[in-house]
Design an enzyme around this catalytic site. Structure first.
Site, PDB file in Angstrom:
ATOM      1  CG  ASN A  78      55.865  46.245  41.213  1.00 28.61           C
ATOM      2  OD1 ASN A  78      57.031  45.881  41.395  1.00 28.61           O
ATOM      3  ND2 ASN A  78      55.145  45.832  40.187  1.00 28.61           N
TER       4      ASN A  78
ATOM      5  CE  LYS B 278      55.642  48.384  37.558  1.00 29.63           C
ATOM      6  NZ  LYS B 278      54.870  48.860  36.425  1.00 29.63           N
TER       7      LYS B 278
ATOM      8  CG  HIS C 125      53.220  43.218  37.171  1.00 32.59           C
ATOM      9  ND1 HIS C 125      53.430  43.815  35.954  1.00 32.59           N
ATOM     10  CD2 HIS C 125      52.881  44.206  38.040  1.00 32.59           C
ATOM     11  CE1 HIS C 125      53.226  45.123  36.085  1.00 32.59           C
ATOM     12  NE2 HIS C 125      52.891  45.386  37.340  1.00 32.59           N
TER      13      HIS C 125
ATOM     14  CD  GLU D  20      55.586  46.032  34.280  1.00 28.72           C
ATOM     15  OE1 GLU D  20      56.377  45.668  35.179  1.00 28.72           O
ATOM     16  OE2 GLU D  20      54.992  47.130  34.308  1.00 28.72           O
TER      17      GLU D  20
ATOM     18  CD  GLU E 296      49.185  46.306  38.796  1.00 33.18           C
ATOM     19  OE1 GLU E 296      49.545  47.194  39.562  1.00 33.18           O
ATOM     20  OE2 GLU E 296      49.980  45.609  38.147  1.00 33.18           O
TER      21      GLU E 296
ATOM     22  N   GLY F  89      51.999  52.810  33.947  1.00 35.28           N
ATOM     23  CA  GLY F  89      53.149  53.590  33.491  1.00 35.28           C
ATOM     24  C   GLY F  89      52.824  54.560  32.367  1.00 35.28           C
TER      25      GLY F  89
ATOM     26  CB  SER G  38      48.757  56.080  36.246  1.00 37.78           C
ATOM     27  OG  SER G  38      49.508  55.660  35.111  1.00 37.78           O
TER      28      SER G  38
HETATM   29  P1  13P Z   1      52.535  52.545  37.610  1.00 39.23           P
HETATM   30  O1  13P Z   1      52.039  52.973  38.976  1.00 39.23           O
HETATM   31  O2  13P Z   1      53.903  53.028  37.312  1.00 39.23           O
HETATM   32  O3  13P Z   1      51.522  52.851  36.549  1.00 39.23           O
HETATM   33  O4  13P Z   1      52.661  50.950  37.665  1.00 39.23           O
HETATM   34  C1  13P Z   1      51.598  50.207  38.137  1.00 39.23           C
HETATM   35  C2  13P Z   1      52.046  48.807  38.317  1.00 39.23           C
HETATM   36  O5  13P Z   1      52.334  48.105  37.365  1.00 39.23           O
HETATM   37  C3  13P Z   1      52.187  48.311  39.680  1.00 39.23           C
HETATM   38  O6  13P Z   1      52.423  46.946  39.704  1.00 39.23           O
END
Ligand code: 13P
Length: 253
Positions: A9, A11, A97, A99, A169, A175, A215
Site C-alpha cells: 500500500n 498510500k 483503510h 486512514e 490492521e 506506521g 509495521s
Molecule cells: P505500515 O506498514 O507503514 O505500518 O502501514 C500499514 C498499512 O496501513 C497498510 O495499509
C-alpha cells in the site's frame, strides 16, 4: 490452499517516476512464487494504468486502487467510481483503510456500498478492519472488529463474500514501528475466521484470505505470516523500498 498475498500500500507516496522505478526493481527480482501466492501493488490513482501495464505479463502480480466512491456515478467532483476502475482493467480495490475512516469519516455503511459496487463491477475488495489503541487497551477489540465485519460484509451472499480479501490492521501498529506480535495477529485472525464461519460456514471462512497490516517488515514478515490464519500482509512503509518488499514477498507461505 487459499491465496497467500503480499499487498503493497503505497498510500500518498512516491512520484510517478519513483513508482515506476520501484515496480521495475521489484519485478526484476523475479522472486519465485507458487500458484497460491500473489503480489498486489496498491498505488495512487494516477499510476494505476502504468502499474497495470507493468504487471500485464506477470501471472502472480496485480494492481489495486486505494479507494473508490460509494456511489455509482454522477456529480461527485474529484471522486473515482468502481466502474472507472473496471474500465481500466483493475482487479482489486482497498476499502475502508483506517486512514480513510479516520480522516475522511468513512462509515461501515458507506463501505458496504463500496463493496457492493466493486463486486458488481468484478473487482475484489480488500476490506480493512482493526481497532484503535484505546479499544485494544479496553480489551474490546473482538467486538469492535465483529461490528466492522457485520455492518460492511454480512449482507453479502457466501459467493460474494468469497471474493472479499480481509486485511486486519490494528491502528496502533500502523506506521508506528509497533507491530502486533505474531501471537496477537494470529489470535485476531482466528477470531475473524471463526466469526465468518458462524455466519457463512467453515468452508466459506476457510477460503477467505486474511492479511495482517501494521509495521510489517522484511525482518518480521516470516514470523507473522507463519500464523495458521495469517495469509500474508498489507504493507505500507516497507513496500516503498524494493529490497524490503521483495523480502516480504519471499516470506509468503
Ligand atoms: P505500515 O506498514 O507503514 O505500518 O502501514 C500499514 C498499512 O496501513 C497498510 O495499509
Amino acid at each position: 490452499m487459499r491465496k497467500q498475498i503480499a499487498a503493497a500500500n503505497w498510500k500518498m507516496n512516491l512520484t510517478y517516476q519513483q513508482g515506476e522505478k520501484l515496480l521495475d526493481e521489484i519485478l526484476q527480482a523475479k522472486t519465485p512464487l507458487q500458484s497460491h501466492q500473489q503480489v498486489i501493488f496498491t498505488v495512487p490513482f494516477p499510476y494505476l494504468i502504468l502499474a497495470n501495464s507493468e504487471v500485464a505479463n506477470e501471472s502472480h502480480y496485480a494492481v489495486a486502487a486505494q479507494n473508490c466512491y460509494h456511489k455509482k456515478s454522477g456529480a461527485y467532483t474529484g471522486e473515482v467510481s468502481a466502474e472507472m476502475l473496471q474500465s481500466i482493467g483493475i482487479k482489486y480495490c482497498v476499502v475502508g483503510h483506517s486512514e480513510r475512516r479516520e480522516y475522511f469519516g468513512e462509515t461501515n455503511q458507506q463501505l458496504a456500498e463500496k463493496i457492493n459496487l466493486l463486486l458488481q463491477y468484478g473487482i475484489q475488495p480488500i476490506f480493512c478492519c482493526g481497532e484503535a489503541l484505546a479499544i485494544r487497551e479496553a480489551a474490546t477489540q473482538n467486538a469492535w472488529v465483529e461490528t466492522q465485519l457485520k455492518e460492511s460484509l454480512f449482507h453479502l451472499s457466501a459467493e460474494e463474500l468469497e471474493k472479499v480479501i480481509i486485511a486486519y490492521e490494528p491502528i496502533w501498529a500502523i506506521g508506528t514501528g509497533k507491530t502486533a506480535t505474531a501471537a496477537q495477529a494470529q489470535e485476531m485472525h482466528e477470531h475473524i475466521r471463526s466469526f465468518l464461519a458462524k455466519q457463512y460456514g467453515a468452508n466459506v471462512a476457510n477460503n477467505i484470505s486474511i492479511l495482517y497490516g501494521g509495521s510489517v517488515k522484511g525482518s518480521n514478515a516470516a514470523e507473522i505470516f507463519a500464523g495458521a490464519d495469517v495469509d500474508g500482509g498489507l504493507v505500507g512503509g516497507a513496500s516503498l523500498v524494493a529490497e524490503d518488499f521483495v523480502a516480504i514477498i519471499a516470506a509468503l507461505k
